[in-house]
Design a protein around this motif. Structure first.
Motif, PDB file in Angstrom:
ATOM      1  N   ALA A 719      -6.582 -10.384  -5.109  1.00 43.71           N
ATOM      2  CA  ALA A 719      -5.229 -10.759  -4.692  1.00 43.71           C
ATOM      3  C   ALA A 719      -4.300 -10.933  -5.888  1.00 43.71           C
ATOM      4  O   ALA A 719      -3.087 -10.723  -5.775  1.00 43.71           O
ATOM      5  N   SER A 720      -4.859 -11.277  -7.042  1.00 45.35           N
ATOM      6  CA  SER A 720      -4.026 -11.439  -8.238  1.00 45.35           C
ATOM      7  C   SER A 720      -3.501 -10.103  -8.731  1.00 45.35           C
ATOM      8  O   SER A 720      -2.396 -10.015  -9.270  1.00 45.35           O
ATOM      9  N   TYR A 721      -4.287  -9.062  -8.545  1.00 48.91           N
ATOM     10  CA  TYR A 721      -3.831  -7.724  -8.945  1.00 48.91           C
ATOM     11  C   TYR A 721      -2.654  -7.285  -8.079  1.00 48.91           C
ATOM     12  O   TYR A 721      -1.647  -6.784  -8.584  1.00 48.91           O
ATOM     13  N   THR A 722      -2.789  -7.458  -6.761  1.00 47.33           N
ATOM     14  CA  THR A 722      -1.694  -7.037  -5.885  1.00 47.33           C
ATOM     15  C   THR A 722      -0.458  -7.899  -6.112  1.00 47.33           C
ATOM     16  O   THR A 722       0.674  -7.399  -6.074  1.00 47.33           O
ATOM     17  N   ALA A 723      -0.663  -9.192  -6.361  1.00 48.48           N
ATOM     18  CA  ALA A 723       0.484 -10.067  -6.605  1.00 48.48           C
ATOM     19  C   ALA A 723       1.198  -9.686  -7.897  1.00 48.48           C
ATOM     20  O   ALA A 723       2.437  -9.675  -7.963  1.00 48.48           O
ATOM     21  N   LEU A 724       0.429  -9.378  -8.945  1.00 43.84           N
ATOM     22  CA  LEU A 724       1.027  -8.983 -10.225  1.00 43.84           C
ATOM     23  C   LEU A 724       1.775  -7.659 -10.078  1.00 43.84           C
ATOM     24  O   LEU A 724       2.908  -7.509 -10.561  1.00 43.84           O
ATOM     25  N   CYS A 752      -4.095  -3.892  -0.912  1.00 44.28           N
ATOM     26  CA  CYS A 752      -4.042  -2.895  -1.979  1.00 44.28           C
ATOM     27  C   CYS A 752      -3.231  -1.678  -1.534  1.00 44.28           C
ATOM     28  O   CYS A 752      -2.333  -1.209  -2.238  1.00 44.28           O
ATOM     29  N   PHE A 753      -3.526  -1.162  -0.332  1.00 41.77           N
ATOM     30  CA  PHE A 753      -2.818   0.018   0.150  1.00 41.77           C
ATOM     31  C   PHE A 753      -1.335  -0.276   0.383  1.00 41.77           C
ATOM     32  O   PHE A 753      -0.486   0.600   0.215  1.00 41.77           O
ATOM     33  N   ASN A 754      -1.019  -1.515   0.747  1.00 40.50           N
ATOM     34  CA  ASN A 754       0.380  -1.870   0.952  1.00 40.50           C
ATOM     35  C   ASN A 754       1.161  -1.785  -0.364  1.00 40.50           C
ATOM     36  O   ASN A 754       2.268  -1.234  -0.416  1.00 40.50           O
ATOM     37  N   VAL A 755       0.579  -2.320  -1.433  1.00 38.80           N
ATOM     38  CA  VAL A 755       1.252  -2.260  -2.735  1.00 38.80           C
ATOM     39  C   VAL A 755       1.340  -0.815  -3.223  1.00 38.80           C
ATOM     40  O   VAL A 755       2.381  -0.378  -3.729  1.00 38.80           O
ATOM     41  N   LEU A 756       0.259  -0.058  -3.053  1.00 43.91           N
ATOM     42  CA  LEU A 756       0.299   1.356  -3.450  1.00 43.91           C
ATOM     43  C   LEU A 756       1.375   2.107  -2.665  1.00 43.91           C
ATOM     44  O   LEU A 756       2.049   2.989  -3.202  1.00 43.91           O
ATOM     45  N   GLY A 757       1.551   1.724  -1.396  1.00 47.05           N
ATOM     46  CA  GLY A 757       2.604   2.334  -0.596  1.00 47.05           C
ATOM     47  C   GLY A 757       3.980   2.042  -1.156  1.00 47.05           C
ATOM     48  O   GLY A 757       4.854   2.922  -1.189  1.00 47.05           O
ATOM     49  N   HIS A 758       4.188   0.803  -1.614  1.00 51.62           N
ATOM     50  CA  HIS A 758       5.499   0.459  -2.169  1.00 51.62           C
ATOM     51  C   HIS A 758       5.732   1.133  -3.522  1.00 51.62           C
ATOM     52  O   HIS A 758       6.870   1.465  -3.861  1.00 51.62           O
ATOM     53  N   GLU A 765       8.202   8.983  -3.205  1.00 49.82           N
ATOM     54  CA  GLU A 765       7.133   9.815  -2.638  1.00 49.82           C
ATOM     55  C   GLU A 765       6.910   9.324  -1.209  1.00 49.82           C
ATOM     56  O   GLU A 765       5.913   8.680  -0.882  1.00 49.82           O
ATOM     57  N   PHE A 766       7.865   9.640  -0.334  1.00 50.01           N
ATOM     58  CA  PHE A 766       7.931   8.996   0.969  1.00 50.01           C
ATOM     59  C   PHE A 766       6.766   9.371   1.878  1.00 50.01           C
ATOM     60  O   PHE A 766       6.259   8.529   2.625  1.00 50.01           O
ATOM     61  N   GLY A 767       6.352  10.626   1.839  1.00 51.73           N
ATOM     62  CA  GLY A 767       5.240  11.033   2.690  1.00 51.73           C
ATOM     63  C   GLY A 767       3.966  10.289   2.334  1.00 51.73           C
ATOM     64  O   GLY A 767       3.239   9.812   3.208  1.00 51.73           O
ATOM     65  N   LYS A 768       3.710  10.159   1.054  1.00 50.64           N
ATOM     66  CA  LYS A 768       2.530   9.427   0.592  1.00 50.64           C
ATOM     67  C   LYS A 768       2.628   7.960   0.987  1.00 50.64           C
ATOM     68  O   LYS A 768       1.643   7.365   1.434  1.00 50.64           O
ATOM     69  N   ALA A 769       3.806   7.380   0.830  1.00 47.81           N
ATOM     70  CA  ALA A 769       3.985   5.969   1.173  1.00 47.81           C
ATOM     71  C   ALA A 769       3.706   5.725   2.654  1.00 47.81           C
ATOM     72  O   ALA A 769       3.030   4.751   3.023  1.00 47.81           O
ATOM     73  N   GLU A 770       4.227   6.598   3.506  1.00 48.95           N
ATOM     74  CA  GLU A 770       4.025   6.395   4.947  1.00 48.95           C
ATOM     75  C   GLU A 770       2.546   6.462   5.308  1.00 48.95           C
ATOM     76  O   GLU A 770       2.060   5.673   6.135  1.00 48.95           O
ATOM     77  N   LYS A 771       1.811   7.377   4.691  1.00 53.64           N
ATOM     78  CA  LYS A 771       0.371   7.463   4.965  1.00 53.64           C
ATOM     79  C   LYS A 771      -0.347   6.180   4.548  1.00 53.64           C
ATOM     80  O   LYS A 771      -1.244   5.700   5.245  1.00 53.64           O
ATOM     81  N   LEU A 772       0.055   5.616   3.407  1.00 50.27           N
ATOM     82  CA  LEU A 772      -0.589   4.381   2.936  1.00 50.27           C
ATOM     83  C   LEU A 772      -0.269   3.215   3.863  1.00 50.27           C
ATOM     84  O   LEU A 772      -1.145   2.404   4.185  1.00 50.27           O
ATOM     85  N   PHE A 773       0.979   3.107   4.309  1.00 47.35           N
ATOM     86  CA  PHE A 773       1.334   2.012   5.218  1.00 47.35           C
ATOM     87  C   PHE A 773       0.618   2.160   6.561  1.00 47.35           C
ATOM     88  O   PHE A 773       0.165   1.168   7.149  1.00 47.35           O
ATOM     89  N   GLU A 774       0.518   3.382   7.047  1.00 46.32           N
ATOM     90  CA  GLU A 774      -0.193   3.597   8.303  1.00 46.32           C
ATOM     91  C   GLU A 774      -1.676   3.270   8.139  1.00 46.32           C
ATOM     92  O   GLU A 774      -2.319   2.794   9.074  1.00 46.32           O
ATOM     93  N   TYR A 787       5.161  -4.020   9.282  1.00 49.48           N
ATOM     94  CA  TYR A 787       6.424  -3.561   9.853  1.00 49.48           C
ATOM     95  C   TYR A 787       7.562  -3.715   8.838  1.00 49.48           C
ATOM     96  O   TYR A 787       8.498  -2.922   8.815  1.00 49.48           O
ATOM     97  N   GLY A 788       7.468  -4.732   7.988  1.00 48.15           N
ATOM     98  CA  GLY A 788       8.456  -4.867   6.924  1.00 48.15           C
ATOM     99  C   GLY A 788       8.373  -3.719   5.930  1.00 48.15           C
ATOM    100  O   GLY A 788       9.386  -3.183   5.478  1.00 48.15           O
ATOM    101  N   SER A 789       7.135  -3.326   5.596  1.00 45.92           N
ATOM    102  CA  SER A 789       6.950  -2.214   4.660  1.00 45.92           C
ATOM    103  C   SER A 789       7.477  -0.909   5.242  1.00 45.92           C
ATOM    104  O   SER A 789       8.180  -0.140   4.577  1.00 45.92           O
ATOM    105  N   LEU A 790       7.129  -0.642   6.507  1.00 41.35           N
ATOM    106  CA  LEU A 790       7.600   0.581   7.146  1.00 41.35           C
ATOM    107  C   LEU A 790       9.126   0.587   7.281  1.00 41.35           C
ATOM    108  O   LEU A 790       9.783   1.613   7.066  1.00 41.35           O
ATOM    109  N   ALA A 791       9.693  -0.577   7.628  1.00 41.75           N
ATOM    110  CA  ALA A 791      11.142  -0.651   7.772  1.00 41.75           C
ATOM    111  C   ALA A 791      11.836  -0.347   6.438  1.00 41.75           C
ATOM    112  O   ALA A 791      12.833   0.381   6.387  1.00 41.75           O
ATOM    113  N   GLN A 792      11.303  -0.892   5.335  1.00 46.91           N
ATOM    114  CA  GLN A 792      11.897  -0.632   4.026  1.00 46.91           C
ATOM    115  C   GLN A 792      11.794   0.850   3.669  1.00 46.91           C
ATOM    116  O   GLN A 792      12.727   1.445   3.118  1.00 46.91           O
TER     117      GLN A 792
END
Length: 853
Positions: A719-724, A752-758, A765-774, A787-792
């Protein structure tokens, strides 16, 4: 249509105009040349940008502040993201730092003058491909010397056949095609793919069709192949102007001996007087016994295996196809070759990576290469729809880089040449694009014959003895690293079938492993600990319970359903055998909470709390933390205060209480509590993580980063990695965020995938981001966070599309934005992030309705 679009600030106009003059008006779109009073400015610029093959950005302090330059480069990036073939060429005018995305591109030094810049652009325009290139697919096949050889054979009066031999995937077919197209364009070629048409009826029918002849049904039923060939086909072949290519000759041979009808064809083709022509080229993956009459007039071209020169060739090719062209020094090529020694796929992947980040960076950071290679292998595996057995074989043989060549496969493995060639059509790695795919071929073959195989056993044997030597070097030590080496030796020697040697290691290992199990778990080497536990269980029914406990914890850290099932089985056995051990109960509850089986976890925490001593805070702390995650502040307060009474100085309790105070809005009080704990133990991971969270909430980013870095060590606090990384994203340092996530420990989870998506979203790289959020949603289900990630994401896409007047695309993304917000706000109507995005989205929709200004 102009090839170059010049994007620049008006302050740099004299220099830009001088460059444009020297490149030429036929190739450059420059605003002062193309725009006239009364022109529709935006439409003209957008049209030119949309048609340009390359956008040249004259980067300077003024350009960095120019809204025009920003719009033009943003639009170009958008085109690239949509898959269009457009590139960006930065010209560095002063010391102004490039944007992160542009800094990764190869730039031209404007300080060397307009003439130099213009010369570089002209070179790029004239020579986008190296002289010895026919495309990315043929990077291994564009060989001048080999083409020279075929051309010499054409001019030689005593040569009527060229036999091109070598392992599958070496590019034999592509080489022949390239040589005929570029060296012998006057020759008509008739290619017969014997891998596809490997019977006389099919091969002769194809040849008849190429010659415009019919294929009589009586021949098909009667089987008079040689008679038909000599009577109807051979006489109409003008061998003074035609070259017949028999591709895949091994498909019509058995153990190197050609079938009778093919031997007759070759004998006839090579017997005919040739004049100044080349009647026959044959391509084979194995040694072929050609007819005796053809031996004297046959010359063989053996491509052999990939050597360093081939690796250098593919690296040069890949770098040269980047734009503008990259060149590599001999020293750099030598260093690169060492990185991907004997790894054909690695040559392609590494050079593509180097074309993006620069040669020096790619050579310096080998971990990126390994990660990149594994990413490619993972992508291939996901697309190939492989079974677990197939993946395991590929990992064992392919990623261990077992040095097996085609000849060894035929002899050592016992696979027939026909099977080897046929598998090249089903190969995991496309041989046309990735060179020799021997590991992939081997894996496919082994999967078809899943019994323990000699090649796999050989790989395990080598690794087993390697780790055994490391284990024996300090056999008396209880150092966990020694235990790791011993367990690896046991695993690999067992897999190699060397049971006695493995058993001798195993008995010693069980005693050592019990002492070191806790350290192994603390180091986060779960795979080794699992192997250790399985080894112990397979050798003795009376395994030390502590080893079983840590074995079960390690299984619980895995994501596979089979591991979870085994984890539950081990824990249930432990709790049945030791019903008063609250550590086993608490550990099992921790795993259940990780799997979000919260009710079962609470029940076990309560049982552990009931039998815990008065000074034991562990079950109360864990239960309080779980209730805190669920939002039950009252329940969390009760149990965490109880834990504090039992152990006032426990650092884990302090960290949990700080989190509770933060949730209650008492941030300063929480920070003071954490600070007191850190005075006693400055490197405590939970306290440093909590300090980072608190400081971030107080907008003290610099101090928060310092604490998150202390917490993000090893594998104990993912969790510290994703927070950083998330904090780096907040301050706009995308590269730093990506570096942190490259070191993310253990198996990747939804956070992890959420941060990689952002990170992908911020790089557009929107296509890649959407796959990670899904992927996050599939792992954790619907949540406010996803839903916040997808909305952004949808908001970012829509904003770009509105800016460029892409109305239909913008409407679609705004609709997706509104849907994500509706779902998220239904879960948490007061969520500030979602409400902020909702306001921005409404403004965007209004802009869309008003139309472009």
């Amino acid at each position: 249509m102009r090839h170059f679009f010049f994007s620049h600030s008006s302050h740099n106009k004299p220099f830009v105009t001088a460059v444009a003059d020297q490149v030429g008006r036929d190739h450059v779109w420059l605003d002062q040349w193309e725009l006239s009073p009364g022109d529709r400015l935006f439409e003209s610029i957008d049209a030119a940008l949309g048609e340009a093959r390359a956008v040249v950005v004259f980067w300077s302090e003024n350009a960095a502040q120019s809204p025009w330059v920003n719009e033009e480069t943003s639009f170009t990036r958008y085109r690239r993201l949509q898959g269009e073939d457009v590139i960006v060429i930065p010209i560095r005018m002063d010391d102004t730092p490039f944007p992160n995305w542009m800094a990764r591109l190869l730039w031209i030094d404007g300080a060397k003058g307009a003439a130099f810049v213009a010369g570089q652009l002209r070179d790029a325009l004239a020579e986008q491909r190296p002289t010895e290139t026919v495309g990315v697919d043929a990077a291994f096949q564009n060989r001048s010397e080999e083409c020279d050889f075929i051309e010499e054979c054409y001019g030689s009066p005593d040569c009527t056949m060229v036999l091109v031999a070598g392992p599958p995937g070496m590019g034999k077919s592509a080489l022949v095609n390239h040589a005929l197209e570029t060296r012998l364009p006057q020759q008509r070629s008739i290619v017969i793919d014997l891998e596809a048409y490997n019977s006389p009826s099919l091969a002769l029918a194809v040849l008849a069709g190429r010659l415009g002849r019919s294929f009589p049904s009586d021949i098909l039923t009667g089987g008079r192949w040689i008679e038909y060939w000599r009577r109807d086909l051979l006489p109409v072949l003008d061998l003074s102007k035609t070259t017949v290519v028999l591709d895949g000759l091994q498909s019509v041979a058995e153990r190197g001996e050609l079938s009778e009808w093919m031997s007759a064809m070759i004998a006839d083709l090579t017997r005919t007087p040739k004049g100044n022509s080349l009647p026959l080229i044959a391509v084979s993956s194995i040694a072929i016994q050609i007819p005796a009459t053809a031996v004297g007039s046959t010359r063989t071209l053996n491509l052999g295996a990939l050597h360093d020169s081939d690796i250098v060739r593919v690296i040069r090719h890949r770098l040269a196809t980047s734009y503008p062209r990259r060149s590599a020094s001999s020293t750099q090529l030598e260093a690169a070759t060492q990185i991907v020694q004997g790894y054909p796929l690695g040559a392609h992947v590494w050079s593509a990576h180097a074309a993006q980040v620069g040669l020096d960076v790619a050579i310096r950071d080998k971990t990126v290469v390994e990660r990149h290679l594994r990413d490619v292998v993972s992508d291939i595996l996901s697309q190939a729809n492989l079974s677990d057995d197939e993946i395991e074989v590929l990992a064992t043989v392919g990623l261990l880089r077992l040095p097996v060549g085609a000849e060894q496969l035929v002899d050592f493995v016992g696979v027939s040449s026909q099977t080897l060639t046929r598998l090249s059509r089903l190969c995991l790695f496309d041989p046309r694009a990735d060179g020799v795919a021997l590991h992939g071929l081997l894996a496919k073959y082994l999967v078809e014959n899943l019994a323990p195989h000699r090649v796999v056993r050989e790989a395990h044997r080598r690794l087993g003895y390697y780790f055994k030597a490391r284990w024996q070097a300090d056999g008396e030590s209880l150092n966990p690293q020694v235990v790791i080496a011993g367990s690896q030796a046991y695993y690999h020697l067992s897999a190699a079938g060397l049971a006695d040697e493995a058993a001798n290691i195993g008995w010693s290992l069980i005693d050592e492993a019990t002492s070191a199990a806790r350290e192994l778990y603390r180091f986060g080497d779960y795979e080794t600990l699992i192997a250790l536990g399985e080894a112990a269980a397979s050798m003795s029914t009376k395994v030390d319970p502590q080893l079983r406990f840590y074995h079960a914890l390690a299984l619980g850290r895995q994501d596979a359903e089979a591991d979870r099932s085994r984890c539950k089985g081990v824990f249930e056995e432990l709790i049945n055998d030791y019903p008063t051990n609250r550590h086993y109960m608490t550990g099992y509850a921790d795993i259940l909470a990780r799997w979000r089986e919260n009710e079962a976890a609470k029940e076990l925490y309560r049982k552990a709390r009931a039998i815990a001593g008065k000074r034991d805070p562990l079950p109360s702390t864990r239960l309080g933390e779980l209730l805190l995650r669920e939002g039950d502040l009252a329940g969390a307060t009760f149990f965490l205060e109880e834990a504090r009474k039992r152990a006032p100085d426990d650092l884990r309790v302090m960290a949990a209480l700080a989190q509770l105070l933060h949730e209650q809005g008492k941030t300063e009080e929480a920070l003071q509590l954490v600070t007191d704990g850190l005075r006693r133990r400055p490197d405590d991971i939970p306290l440093n993580h909590r300090a980072g969270v608190l400081l971030k909430s107080l907008d003290q980013s610099k101090e928060a980063i310092r604490h998150f870095k202390r917490a993000a060590t090893g594998r104990t606090s993912p969790a510290s990695y994703t927070a950083l990384a998330d904090l780096y994203l907040d301050i706009g340092d995308i590269d730093a965020a990506e570096r942190v996530m490259n070191q993310y420990p253990g198996s990747q989870d939804s956070s992890c995938f959420n941060v990689l998506g952002h990170i992908a979203r911020r790089r557009q790289e929107f296509g890649k981001a959407e796959k990670l959020f899904e992927r996050c949603r599939r792992m954790d289900g619907d949540s406010v966070v996803i839903y916040g990630s997808l909305a952004q994401l949808f908001l970012d896409q829509a904003a770009i599309e509105v800016s460029y007047g892409l109305v239909e695309q913008a409407r679609a993304h705004i609709s997706q934005l509104e849907d994500a917000l509706l779902r998220g706000l239904d879960m948490d109507p007061q969520n500030s992030t979602l409400l902020r995005l909702k306001g921005t989205g409404e403004d965007l929709r209004r802009r869309l309705l008003q139309g472009p200004r």
